[in-house]
Design a protein around this motif. Structure first.
Motif, PDB file in Angstrom:
ATOM      1  N   ASN A   7       0.936  -1.202  -0.034  1.00  0.00           N
ATOM      2  CA  ASN A   7       0.035  -0.064  -0.095  1.00  0.00           C
ATOM      3  C   ASN A   7       0.746   1.165  -0.097  1.00  0.00           C
ATOM      4  O   ASN A   7       0.697   2.239  -0.468  1.00  0.00           O
ATOM      5  CB  ASN A   7      -1.015   0.011   1.169  1.00  0.00           C
ATOM      6  N   ASP A  10       2.398   1.684  -3.453  1.00  0.00           N
ATOM      7  CA  ASP A  10       1.241   2.125  -4.517  1.00  0.00           C
ATOM      8  C   ASP A  10       1.109   3.393  -4.301  1.00  0.00           C
ATOM      9  O   ASP A  10       0.879   4.207  -5.199  1.00  0.00           O
ATOM     10  CB  ASP A  10       0.025   1.122  -4.143  1.00  0.00           C
ATOM     11  N   PHE A  11       1.027   4.087  -2.871  1.00  0.00           N
ATOM     12  CA  PHE A  11       0.553   5.477  -2.709  1.00  0.00           C
ATOM     13  C   PHE A  11       1.926   6.270  -3.236  1.00  0.00           C
ATOM     14  O   PHE A  11       1.761   7.213  -3.912  1.00  0.00           O
ATOM     15  CB  PHE A  11       0.534   5.780  -1.239  1.00  0.00           C
ATOM     16  N   GLU A  12       2.853   5.831  -3.184  1.00  0.00           N
ATOM     17  CA  GLU A  12       4.385   6.539  -3.528  1.00  0.00           C
ATOM     18  C   GLU A  12       4.420   6.640  -5.161  1.00  0.00           C
ATOM     19  O   GLU A  12       4.751   7.585  -5.603  1.00  0.00           O
ATOM     20  CB  GLU A  12       5.574   5.842  -3.094  1.00  0.00           C
ATOM     21  N   ARG A  14       1.453   6.507  -6.798  1.00  0.00           N
ATOM     22  CA  ARG A  14       0.696   7.448  -7.384  1.00  0.00           C
ATOM     23  C   ARG A  14       1.021   8.816  -7.210  1.00  0.00           C
ATOM     24  O   ARG A  14       0.866   9.763  -8.178  1.00  0.00           O
ATOM     25  CB  ARG A  14      -0.671   7.229  -6.671  1.00  0.00           C
TER      26      ARG A  14
END
Length: 184
Positions: A7, A10-12, A14
């Protein structure tokens, strides 16, 4: 723990893509391709040496602390890049926009971001008002590394923290132990 790491990655990714997606804008390309060099070795070393030899007083102390921080901060940068090899975003992610002839060494941490923060922090100590210009400069250089497709946000954040820590430590030690003798 693995799900949390996925997670976070994935955030990084994005966040990285939200910066890198603007790559095709002519003005921004020109701006970021040029300003990123202020965090490079040639500029940071040159400005430190110039200020050491051409100034005196507190400015010289800050310049010496900046040079020391620059040197000291890049020892862990070199070590971490070798010990924990992380592919640069343009090598690891699809559809990333990157400049011609991109860097090929490892991504973590950002050396340019480390360098600029290690250089600006001592100057912020001697002239706190300079933070109005110097902190945004450091942040812009960090953003430029993502914009150009060369670093993830965590690479930039690690470089910022490493450079800031080195800058604070070197300034405090040099000022405490050598300050009066360096003012000449």
């Amino acid at each position: 723990m693995t799900k949390l790491m996925e997670n976070m990655y994935d955030f990084e990714c994005r966040l990285f893509r939200s910066v890198n997606r603007h790559f095709d804008r002519k003005f921004m390309n020109c701006f970021f391709r040029n300003i990123t060099h202020i965090g490079g070795a040639t500029f940071t070393i040159s400005i430190c040496l110039l200020l050491i030899f051409m100034t005196g007083g507190e400015t010289r102390i800050a310049a010496i602390a900046s040079a020391a921080a620059l040197l000291i901060s890049h020892l862990p940068v070199a070590f971490v890049k070798k010990r924990y090899p992380r592919k640069r975003p343009y090598l690891a992610l699809l559809e990333i926009k990157v400049t011609a002839n991109p860097l090929e060494d490892h991504s973590f941490p950002s050396g340019h971001t480390t360098a600029i923060f290690s250089v600006i922090i001592p100057f912020i100590f001697i002239l706190p008002q300079s933070a109005i210009l110097l902190l945004p400069l450091g942040i812009i250089i960090g953003v430029s590394r993502m914009y150009l497709g060369l670093h993830y946000p965590s690479d930039v954040l690690a470089g910022c923290l490493l450079g800031t820590t080195a800058g604070i430590t070197c300034f405090l030690l040099i000022n405490k132990y050598f300050g009066a003798s360096l003012i000449l």
